[in-house]
Design a protein around this motif. Structure first.
Motif, mmCIF file in Angstrom:
data_model
loop_
_atom_site.group_PDB
_atom_site.id
_atom_site.type_symbol
_atom_site.label_atom_id
_atom_site.label_comp_id
_atom_site.label_asym_id
_atom_site.label_seq_id
_atom_site.Cartn_x
_atom_site.Cartn_y
_atom_site.Cartn_z
ATOM 1 N N LYS A 1 0.898 14.167 -56.599
ATOM 2 C CA LYS A 1 1.614 14.833 -57.504
ATOM 3 C C LYS A 1 3.228 14.438 -57.096
ATOM 4 O O LYS A 1 3.688 14.640 -56.255
ATOM 5 N N VAL A 2 3.962 14.376 -58.304
ATOM 6 C CA VAL A 2 5.558 14.317 -58.440
ATOM 7 C C VAL A 2 6.140 15.310 -59.136
ATOM 8 O O VAL A 2 5.765 15.328 -60.329
ATOM 9 N N ALA A 3 6.895 16.012 -58.684
ATOM 10 C CA ALA A 3 7.499 17.252 -59.331
ATOM 11 C C ALA A 3 6.343 18.077 -60.080
ATOM 12 O O ALA A 3 6.503 18.453 -61.370
ATOM 13 N N GLY A 4 5.204 18.317 -59.497
ATOM 14 C CA GLY A 4 4.382 19.116 -60.003
ATOM 15 C C GLY A 4 3.368 18.300 -60.954
ATOM 16 O O GLY A 4 2.630 19.054 -61.485
ATOM 17 N N ILE A 5 3.621 17.129 -61.195
ATOM 18 C CA ILE A 5 2.596 16.534 -62.223
ATOM 19 C C ILE A 5 1.876 15.517 -61.340
ATOM 20 O O ILE A 5 2.426 14.520 -60.609
ATOM 21 N N ALA A 6 0.433 15.291 -61.898
ATOM 22 C CA ALA A 6 -0.288 14.143 -61.216
ATOM 23 C C ALA A 6 0.195 12.884 -61.307
ATOM 24 O O ALA A 6 0.456 12.595 -62.663
ATOM 25 N N GLY A 48 0.057 12.587 -65.392
ATOM 26 C CA GLY A 48 -0.583 14.036 -66.000
ATOM 27 C C GLY A 48 -2.236 13.819 -65.841
ATOM 28 O O GLY A 48 -2.434 14.298 -64.700
ATOM 29 N N ASP A 49 -2.769 13.449 -66.697
ATOM 30 C CA ASP A 49 -4.458 13.489 -66.808
ATOM 31 C C ASP A 49 -4.583 12.254 -65.948
ATOM 32 O O ASP A 49 -4.810 11.159 -66.574
#
Length: 64
Positions: A1-6, A48-49
């Motif tokens: 994850k980067v900054a809480g995003i997958a 994201g997804d």
């Protein structure tokens, strides 16, 4: 994850845009699938997804 995003990437991501790519972008995610001249998947970026990442990774490796 980067900054809480997958985030997932593998293979050739074609930074210079010289290959065929299928890009899907929305407010919740981004997906770029890179293909060679024969239509084979050779790389991807997903933000994201990332649920289809393992399936695409198999295709990059040549597994069916």
């Amino acid at each position: 994850k980067v900054a809480g995003i997958a985030l997932a990437s593998a293979g050739e991501i074609d930074v210079e845009g010289k290959m065929t790519s299928e890009i899907t972008a929305s407010e919740t995610g981004y997906q770029k699938i890179v293909k060679d001249t024969h239509g084979n998947i050779i790389g991807c970026i997903m933000l994201g997804d990332t649920s289809s990442f393992n399936q695409i990774l198999k295709q990059i490796k040549g597994d069916k």
